[in-house]
Design a protein around this motif. Structure first.
Motif, mmCIF file in Angstrom:
data_model
loop_
_atom_site.group_PDB
_atom_site.id
_atom_site.type_symbol
_atom_site.label_atom_id
_atom_site.label_comp_id
_atom_site.label_asym_id
_atom_site.label_seq_id
_atom_site.Cartn_x
_atom_site.Cartn_y
_atom_site.Cartn_z
ATOM 1 N N GLU A 164 36.008 36.352 39.872
ATOM 2 C CA GLU A 164 35.348 36.493 41.171
ATOM 3 C C GLU A 164 35.269 37.955 41.605
ATOM 4 O O GLU A 164 36.099 38.784 41.224
ATOM 5 N N ILE A 165 34.259 38.258 42.384
ATOM 6 C CA ILE A 165 34.178 39.540 43.075
ATOM 7 C C ILE A 165 35.151 39.489 44.244
ATOM 8 O O ILE A 165 35.172 38.521 45.000
ATOM 9 N N GLY A 181 37.390 47.802 39.863
ATOM 10 C CA GLY A 181 38.256 47.154 40.828
ATOM 11 C C GLY A 181 37.580 46.126 41.696
ATOM 12 O O GLY A 181 38.229 45.534 42.570
ATOM 13 N N MET A 182 36.297 45.857 41.469
ATOM 14 C CA MET A 182 35.593 44.900 42.344
ATOM 15 C C MET A 182 35.567 43.499 41.775
ATOM 16 O O MET A 182 35.168 42.553 42.467
ATOM 17 N N VAL A 183 36.007 43.307 40.543
ATOM 18 C CA VAL A 183 36.040 41.993 39.913
ATOM 19 C C VAL A 183 37.463 41.689 39.464
ATOM 20 O O VAL A 183 38.130 42.561 38.902
ATOM 21 N N GLN A 194 51.473 27.829 38.542
ATOM 22 C CA GLN A 194 52.603 28.735 38.345
ATOM 23 C C GLN A 194 52.212 29.845 37.375
ATOM 24 O O GLN A 194 51.150 29.800 36.752
ATOM 25 N N ASN A 195 53.093 30.843 37.273
ATOM 26 C CA ASN A 195 52.841 31.994 36.394
ATOM 27 C C ASN A 195 51.467 32.595 36.667
ATOM 28 O O ASN A 195 50.738 32.961 35.737
ATOM 29 N N VAL A 196 51.115 32.695 37.937
ATOM 30 C CA VAL A 196 49.793 33.199 38.305
ATOM 31 C C VAL A 196 49.776 34.726 38.151
ATOM 32 O O VAL A 196 50.665 35.427 38.641
ATOM 33 N N SER A 197 48.764 35.206 37.469
ATOM 34 C CA SER A 197 48.594 36.639 37.282
ATOM 35 C C SER A 197 47.110 36.981 37.394
ATOM 36 O O SER A 197 46.263 36.090 37.401
ATOM 37 N N TYR A 198 46.833 38.262 37.498
ATOM 38 C CA TYR A 198 45.424 38.653 37.550
ATOM 39 C C TYR A 198 45.256 40.046 36.962
ATOM 40 O O TYR A 198 46.186 40.838 36.882
ATOM 41 N N ARG A 199 44.025 40.312 36.567
ATOM 42 C CA ARG A 199 43.643 41.641 36.128
ATOM 43 C C ARG A 199 42.340 42.012 36.817
ATOM 44 O O ARG A 199 41.515 41.138 37.111
ATOM 45 N N VAL A 200 42.164 43.289 37.109
ATOM 46 C CA VAL A 200 40.945 43.739 37.769
ATOM 47 C C VAL A 200 40.099 44.529 36.776
ATOM 48 O O VAL A 200 40.618 45.167 35.851
ATOM 49 N N THR A 201 38.798 44.483 36.994
ATOM 50 C CA THR A 201 37.855 45.186 36.142
ATOM 51 C C THR A 201 36.663 45.565 37.011
ATOM 52 O O THR A 201 36.677 45.357 38.221
ATOM 53 N N GLY A 202 35.645 46.129 36.408
ATOM 54 C CA GLY A 202 34.456 46.476 37.168
ATOM 55 C C GLY A 202 34.746 47.414 38.328
ATOM 56 O O GLY A 202 34.335 47.144 39.461
ATOM 57 N N PRO A 233 35.806 52.985 46.755
ATOM 58 C CA PRO A 233 35.537 51.807 47.583
ATOM 59 C C PRO A 233 34.346 51.998 48.517
ATOM 60 O O PRO A 233 33.583 51.068 48.765
ATOM 61 N N TRP A 234 34.183 53.214 49.040
ATOM 62 C CA TRP A 234 33.058 53.495 49.937
ATOM 63 C C TRP A 234 31.734 53.355 49.187
ATOM 64 O O TRP A 234 30.770 52.770 49.706
ATOM 65 N N LEU A 235 31.672 53.857 47.955
ATOM 66 C CA LEU A 235 30.456 53.748 47.162
ATOM 67 C C LEU A 235 30.154 52.287 46.802
ATOM 68 O O LEU A 235 28.995 51.864 46.821
ATOM 69 N N ILE A 236 31.203 51.530 46.466
ATOM 70 C CA ILE A 236 31.005 50.119 46.149
ATOM 71 C C ILE A 236 30.493 49.357 47.361
ATOM 72 O O ILE A 236 29.579 48.535 47.265
ATOM 73 N N ASN A 237 31.065 49.657 48.511
ATOM 74 C CA ASN A 237 30.628 49.005 49.740
ATOM 75 C C ASN A 237 29.170 49.351 50.040
ATOM 76 O O ASN A 237 28.374 48.481 50.434
ATOM 77 N N LEU A 238 28.810 50.612 49.855
ATOM 78 C CA LEU A 238 27.423 51.041 50.058
ATOM 79 C C LEU A 238 26.489 50.321 49.089
ATOM 80 O O LEU A 238 25.398 49.872 49.476
#
Length: 245
Positions: free
Chosen positions: A163-164, A235-237, A225-233, A174-179
């Motif tokens: 998800e985004i 940091g927006m995905v 359980q054992n919930v984890s995550y990784r970010v990509t894109g 973050p400012w550029l992504i928001n723009l």
């Protein structure tokens, strides 16, 4: 933990129908706009999600909010997965998903059906894994949608969310992504899909969605359980993975 409503004034069936109508309108150009918006990276993100969902698992996979079927096809290519069921609320998307699997000879991803992610039409413990790619933020009750995916996954199986996610940090990136999301994406939607509303809704729906760390708690509350995550894109995905006990 509450998830904000990106469509204030619309709730229940009215909200669901409004979102479904938007996606029905853009269905024919959905893949094109996704590719342009992400620079083609959405295919790689779906492959990563499919790998994390299916590693060392065998059986049938479920893809919720399957859209035009790209994640379902990625799941079908994974060793150990003998069949993939794709479910979506929008019939127009499902027609395109079925056509795409036929073109790509992906016979394992042939079970597409229309249905509600908040009331999955499957018994408990039916699937080796369940995925949702870029669809969870469109659901009115995110905790309940997660609980439904956890319910239909077998013990030892996984729920994977691609998800985004909003970025709360400050700085230039973050400012550029928001723009980009607020200014460029609606213009791309208007040019490529002749549709501004759906792509104006996209950044609003992202802002209303939990940040990556908060989604971890929602998945744990859903029984994972054992919930984890990784970010990509940039940091927006985010790709979240949880296991069913």
């Amino acid at each position: 933990m509450n998830v904000n409503n990106p469509l204030p004034g619309l709730e229940g069936a009215a909200r669901a129908n409004h979102v479904a109508t938007m996606f029905a309108r853009i269905s024919g150009r959905y893949d094109l706009v996704n590719t342009v918006m992400s620079g083609g990276m959405h295919h790689r993100w779906r492959r990563q999600a499919a790998l994390l969902a299916t590693r060392d698992l065998h059986g049938v996979a479920l893809d919720v909010a399957t859209g035009t079927g790209d994640l379902a096809i990625a799941l079908a290519r994974r060793t150990g997965i003998r069949e993939v069921v794709g479910l979506d609320f929008v019939q127009e998307m499902l027609v395109l998903a079925q056509q795409k699997t036929q073109r790509r000879n992906s016979s394992k991803a042939s079970g597409f059906l229309q249905g509600d992610a908040l009331a999955l039409p499957f018994p408990d413990n039916s699937f080796a894994c369940a995925t949702c790619g870029f669809g969870l933020r469109n659901m009115e009750n995110v905790p309940h949608a997660l609980a439904e995916m956890a319910r239909v996954v077998q013990p030892g199986g996984r729920v994977v969310i691609l998800e985004i996610v909003p970025r709360k940090s400050k700085g230039l990136a973050p400012w550029l992504i928001n723009l980009y999301f607020r200014r460029v994406v609606p213009v791309l939607g208007r040019i490529l899909a002749s549709e501004r509303e759906a792509y104006t809704y996209l950044p609003i729906s992202v802002d209303a969605f939990p940040v990556a760390g908060e989604l971890v708690h929602l998945m744990k509350n859903a029984g994972l359980q054992n919930v984890s995550y990784r970010v990509t894109g940039m940091g927006m995905v985010a790709i979240h993975v949880g296991e069913k006990a």
